[in-house]
Scaffold this motif. Structure first.
Motif, PDB file in Angstrom:
ATOM      1  N   PRO A 298       8.702  -4.330   7.058  1.00 38.39           N
ATOM      2  CA  PRO A 298       9.809  -5.224   6.195  1.00 38.39           C
ATOM      3  C   PRO A 298      11.373  -4.367   6.377  1.00 38.39           C
ATOM      4  CG  PRO A 298       8.597  -3.864   4.573  1.00 38.39           C
ATOM      5  CD  PRO A 298       7.876  -3.574   5.993  1.00 38.39           C
ATOM      6  N   PRO A 299      12.200  -5.014   6.151  1.00 36.26           N
ATOM      7  CA  PRO A 299      13.602  -4.485   6.144  1.00 36.26           C
ATOM      8  C   PRO A 299      13.581  -3.246   5.304  1.00 36.26           C
ATOM      9  CG  PRO A 299      13.867  -6.753   5.711  1.00 36.26           C
ATOM     10  CD  PRO A 299      12.304  -6.615   5.808  1.00 36.26           C
ATOM     11  N   LEU A 300      14.235  -2.226   5.836  1.00 36.00           N
ATOM     12  CA  LEU A 300      13.979  -0.922   5.215  1.00 36.00           C
ATOM     13  C   LEU A 300      14.889  -0.827   4.119  1.00 36.00           C
ATOM     14  CD1 LEU A 300      12.675   2.088   5.412  1.00 36.00           C
ATOM     15  CD2 LEU A 300      14.608   2.577   6.857  1.00 36.00           C
ATOM     16  N   THR A 301      14.471  -0.313   2.941  1.00 34.59           N
ATOM     17  CA  THR A 301      15.217   0.538   1.615  1.00 34.59           C
ATOM     18  C   THR A 301      15.718   1.929   2.239  1.00 34.59           C
ATOM     19  OG1 THR A 301      14.099  -0.645  -0.216  1.00 34.59           O
ATOM     20  CG2 THR A 301      15.223   1.406  -0.617  1.00 34.59           C
ATOM     21  N   THR A 302      16.904   2.234   2.014  1.00 36.25           N
ATOM     22  CA  THR A 302      17.685   3.290   2.637  1.00 36.25           C
ATOM     23  C   THR A 302      18.952   3.640   1.844  1.00 36.25           C
ATOM     24  OG1 THR A 302      18.121   4.221   4.751  1.00 36.25           O
ATOM     25  CG2 THR A 302      19.030   2.095   4.287  1.00 36.25           C
ATOM     26  N   ILE A 303      19.455   4.851   2.431  1.00 34.83           N
ATOM     27  CA  ILE A 303      20.691   5.170   1.762  1.00 34.83           C
ATOM     28  C   ILE A 303      22.015   5.248   2.842  1.00 34.83           C
ATOM     29  CG2 ILE A 303      21.847   7.381   0.849  1.00 34.83           C
ATOM     30  CD1 ILE A 303      19.699   6.345  -0.724  1.00 34.83           C
ATOM     31  N   ARG A 304      22.890   4.513   2.487  1.00 34.49           N
ATOM     32  CA  ARG A 304      24.030   4.141   3.302  1.00 34.49           C
ATOM     33  C   ARG A 304      25.044   5.224   3.068  1.00 34.49           C
ATOM     34  NH1 ARG A 304      26.085  -1.576   2.309  1.00 34.49           N
ATOM     35  NH2 ARG A 304      24.461  -2.099   3.624  1.00 34.49           N
ATOM     36  N   GLN A 305      25.555   5.669   4.577  1.00 33.32           N
ATOM     37  CA  GLN A 305      26.813   6.564   4.409  1.00 33.32           C
ATOM     38  C   GLN A 305      27.895   5.669   5.018  1.00 33.32           C
ATOM     39  OE1 GLN A 305      25.773  10.917   4.747  1.00 33.32           O
ATOM     40  NE2 GLN A 305      24.287   9.865   6.171  1.00 33.32           N
ATOM     41  N   ASP A 306      29.083   5.766   4.594  1.00 25.61           N
ATOM     42  CA  ASP A 306      30.365   5.059   5.072  1.00 25.61           C
ATOM     43  C   ASP A 306      30.842   5.915   6.133  1.00 25.61           C
ATOM     44  OD1 ASP A 306      32.568   3.766   5.728  1.00 25.61           O
ATOM     45  OD2 ASP A 306      32.929   3.099   3.734  1.00 25.61           O
TER      46      ASP A 306
ATOM     47  N   ASP B 218       0.749  -1.186   0.032  1.00 30.02           N
ATOM     48  CA  ASP B 218       0.048  -0.122  -0.130  1.00 30.02           C
ATOM     49  C   ASP B 218       0.811   1.151  -0.075  1.00 30.02           C
ATOM     50  OD1 ASP B 218      -2.441  -1.143   0.148  1.00 30.02           O
ATOM     51  OD2 ASP B 218      -2.135  -1.711   2.428  1.00 30.02           O
ATOM     52  N   MET B 219       1.901   1.290   0.476  1.00 29.59           N
ATOM     53  CA  MET B 219       2.789   2.621   0.606  1.00 29.59           C
ATOM     54  C   MET B 219       4.335   2.059   0.461  1.00 29.59           C
ATOM     55  SD  MET B 219       2.944   5.582   0.791  1.00 29.59           S
ATOM     56  CE  MET B 219       1.228   5.701   1.032  1.00 29.59           C
ATOM     57  N   SER B 220       5.146   2.693  -0.195  1.00 25.77           N
ATOM     58  CA  SER B 220       6.548   2.379  -0.239  1.00 25.77           C
ATOM     59  C   SER B 220       7.244   3.221   0.862  1.00 25.77           C
ATOM     60  CB  SER B 220       7.355   2.219  -1.756  1.00 25.77           C
ATOM     61  OG  SER B 220       6.766   1.269  -2.592  1.00 25.77           O
ATOM     62  N   ILE B 221       8.104   2.936   1.254  1.00 25.60           N
ATOM     63  CA  ILE B 221       9.041   3.652   2.286  1.00 25.60           C
ATOM     64  C   ILE B 221      10.510   3.901   2.018  1.00 25.60           C
ATOM     65  CG2 ILE B 221       9.501   4.556   4.546  1.00 25.60           C
ATOM     66  CD1 ILE B 221       6.558   3.573   5.460  1.00 25.60           C
ATOM     67  N   VAL B 222      11.276   4.706   1.927  1.00 22.32           N
ATOM     68  CA  VAL B 222      12.665   4.851   1.882  1.00 22.32           C
ATOM     69  C   VAL B 222      13.362   5.656   2.883  1.00 22.32           C
ATOM     70  CG1 VAL B 222      14.562   5.519   0.549  1.00 22.32           C
ATOM     71  CG2 VAL B 222      12.500   4.786  -0.552  1.00 22.32           C
ATOM     72  N   GLY B 223      14.105   5.279   3.580  1.00 22.73           N
ATOM     73  CA  GLY B 223      15.061   6.081   4.894  1.00 22.73           C
ATOM     74  C   GLY B 223      16.394   6.634   4.302  1.00 22.73           C
ATOM     75  N   PHE B 224      16.894   7.141   5.265  1.00 23.23           N
ATOM     76  CA  PHE B 224      18.409   7.577   5.100  1.00 23.23           C
ATOM     77  C   PHE B 224      19.297   7.306   6.089  1.00 23.23           C
ATOM     78  CE2 PHE B 224      21.665  10.511   3.722  1.00 23.23           C
ATOM     79  CZ  PHE B 224      21.437  10.785   2.485  1.00 23.23           C
ATOM     80  N   ASP B 225      20.523   6.793   5.981  1.00 25.50           N
ATOM     81  CA  ASP B 225      21.526   6.357   6.886  1.00 25.50           C
ATOM     82  C   ASP B 225      22.088   5.269   7.214  1.00 25.50           C
ATOM     83  OD1 ASP B 225      22.074   9.174   7.923  1.00 25.50           O
ATOM     84  OD2 ASP B 225      20.746   9.107   9.539  1.00 25.50           O
ATOM     85  N   ASP B 226      20.892   4.149   6.787  1.00 29.16           N
ATOM     86  CA  ASP B 226      21.114   2.732   7.056  1.00 29.16           C
ATOM     87  C   ASP B 226      21.764   2.304   8.396  1.00 29.16           C
ATOM     88  OD1 ASP B 226      21.141   0.193   6.330  1.00 29.16           O
ATOM     89  OD2 ASP B 226      23.323   0.029   5.504  1.00 29.16           O
ATOM     90  N   ILE B 227      20.974   2.660   9.385  1.00 27.54           N
ATOM     91  CA  ILE B 227      21.466   2.407  10.859  1.00 27.54           C
ATOM     92  C   ILE B 227      21.549   1.055  10.847  1.00 27.54           C
ATOM     93  CG2 ILE B 227      20.222   4.526  11.712  1.00 27.54           C
ATOM     94  CD1 ILE B 227      17.893   3.008  12.781  1.00 27.54           C
ATOM     95  N   PRO B 228      22.216   0.387  11.912  1.00 27.97           N
ATOM     96  CA  PRO B 228      22.383  -1.152  12.177  1.00 27.97           C
ATOM     97  C   PRO B 228      21.028  -1.770  12.143  1.00 27.97           C
ATOM     98  CG  PRO B 228      23.988  -0.128  13.332  1.00 27.97           C
ATOM     99  CD  PRO B 228      22.928   0.992  12.925  1.00 27.97           C
ATOM    100  N   GLU B 229      19.934  -1.113  12.655  1.00 26.37           N
ATOM    101  CA  GLU B 229      18.645  -1.843  12.741  1.00 26.37           C
ATOM    102  C   GLU B 229      17.694  -1.796  11.462  1.00 26.37           C
ATOM    103  OE1 GLU B 229      20.451  -0.506  16.466  1.00 26.37           O
ATOM    104  OE2 GLU B 229      19.831   0.563  14.822  1.00 26.37           O
ATOM    105  N   ALA B 230      18.216  -1.269  10.278  1.00 29.58           N
ATOM    106  CA  ALA B 230      17.269  -0.873   9.232  1.00 29.58           C
ATOM    107  C   ALA B 230      16.969  -2.160   8.644  1.00 29.58           C
ATOM    108  CB  ALA B 230      18.032  -0.056   8.326  1.00 29.58           C
ATOM    109  N   LYS B 231      17.917  -3.192   8.414  1.00 30.33           N
ATOM    110  CA  LYS B 231      17.761  -4.479   7.883  1.00 30.33           C
ATOM    111  C   LYS B 231      16.987  -5.463   8.605  1.00 30.33           C
ATOM    112  CE  LYS B 231      22.093  -6.427   9.462  1.00 30.33           C
ATOM    113  NZ  LYS B 231      22.755  -5.052   9.786  1.00 30.33           N
ATOM    114  N   HIS B 232      16.450  -5.035   9.896  1.00 31.32           N
ATOM    115  CA  HIS B 232      15.549  -5.909  10.926  1.00 31.32           C
ATOM    116  C   HIS B 232      14.173  -5.191  10.855  1.00 31.32           C
ATOM    117  CE1 HIS B 232      19.085  -8.266  11.855  1.00 31.32           C
ATOM    118  NE2 HIS B 232      19.868  -7.314  12.256  1.00 31.32           N
TER     119      HIS B 232
END
Length: 342
Positions: free
Chosen positions: A290-298, A273-287
């Motif tokens: 559902p697991p979060l699509t996001t932007i990773r910063q090294d 029903d709704m797609s969601i994208v985040g930013f940062d890729d915190i360690p918990e994002a993959k948990h």
């Protein structure tokens, strides 16, 4: 058995090592710092004395030998979130890998007096340079008014001056996130922005707007957030109740988490029903569920870049030149999919 006399059983100084090796204190200093143009036989003699006496230079001796304290001040805003605090850890690791210790201070406020006090304290402790992690615009304005008399580098400060910035390209990262949603087929996308006075939030919002503009898509005014999951949840309950959009780009992962919580409470399925994208890729994002699509910063890369820029100033190397902004990476997981409705 220790054959040194009572006077020699104290901790040896750099002058003692010089005396035992039959060289000057300056020569010992040059050996310790790996300087060139020292006769191999002289260097071997100094290192032999150091090894025989199991000697390690303390910080005071090192400062005396080099006119540097081998310490760096790290100034962090108390209002920082995951990104700045993670960058601080990376900077500490990168500094220690280069032989520098870190002295940290936290800014309770971002005004001229508080920043001046922190910089004066660093100067009194003889730091060789300062790394500033204060992403708020008011902190940057205060730093511009305060005379910074020692080498410094700032994270995410676009106006710090050539060769004094280490940063990721926040605009490019936001465009990646927005483009991902557009390529999935979304044409009605909302943005949950960060706080208004944060440079990162402003850049991410500008990247979002630029990508929509490039694809001639309609823009709905972004909602201002505060980086917290609680705020994301509150906004989600308000805007997801009868949504006129199919995707949301949240300016950080915590707010995305709050949005996902609200969606679940309202009976909406992410990403059906709704797609969601985040930013940062915190360690918990993959948990997340559902697991979060996001932007990773090294942040390890960012910390190393900050220390490289600062040490180039401290050690008199060539200027690193114009700032090169690293581009974040899109990490696609299960929180995004093509829209199920037009």
């Amino acid at each position: 058995m220790d054959r040194r006399g009572p006077d020699e059983q104290r901790a040896l100084s750099i002058r003692d090592i010089a005396r035992l090796a039959g060289v000057s204190r300056q020569t010992v200093s040059r050996v310790l710092n790996g300087e060139r143009y020292i006769k191999p036989s002289t260097e071997a003699q100094v290192r032999k004395v150091i090894e025989e006496n199991s000697w390690r230079p303390n910080s005071a001796a090192r400062a005396l030998a080099t006119s540097r304290s081998k310490t760096i001040g790290l100034l962090v805003s108390a209002r920082s979130h995951y990104g700045p605090f993670t960058a601080a850890t990376a900077i500490d690791e990168a500094a220690r890998a280069r032989g520098y210790a870190i002295l940290s201070a936290t800014l309770a406020r971002e005004d001229d007096a508080t920043i001046s006090e922190a910089l004066d304290a660093f100067a009194a402790q003889g730091v060789d340079g300062v790394v500033v992690i204060a992403p708020q615009q008011r902190a940057h304005e205060a730093l511009q008014r305060v005379a910074v008399r020692i080498p410094f580098v700032s994270l995410h400060w676009k106006d710090a001056g050539e060769g004094r910035v280490a940063a990721f390209d926040q605009v490019a990262g936001a465009r990646l996130a927005t483009r991902h949603l557009i390529e999935l087929g979304h044409t009605r996308i909302r943005h949950l922005a960060g706080p208004q006075d944060w440079n990162e939030a402003e850049d991410r919002m500008n990247g979002f707007l630029a990508e929509l503009d490039e694809h001639d898509l309609a823009v709905t005014a972004p909602v201002l957030g505060d980086w917290s999951a609680d705020l994301g949840y509150e906004v989600g309950l308000r805007i997801l109740n009868h949504p006129d959009f199919t995707a949301i780009f949240a300016s950080n992962d915590q707010m995305a988490l709050g949005l996902m919580h609200a969606a679940a409470q309202l009976g909406l399925s992410v990403p059906h029903d709704m797609s969601i994208v985040g930013f940062d890729d915190i360690p918990e994002a993959k948990h997340f569920a559902p697991p979060l699509t996001t932007i990773r910063q090294d942040f390890g890369l960012l910390g190393a870049q900050a220390i490289d820029v600062l040490l180039a100033q401290i050690e008199g190397d060539e200027s690193p030149g114009a700032t090169e902004y690293a581009v974040p990476e899109l990490v696609v997981r299960q929180s995004t999919a093509p829209p199920s409705r037009p």
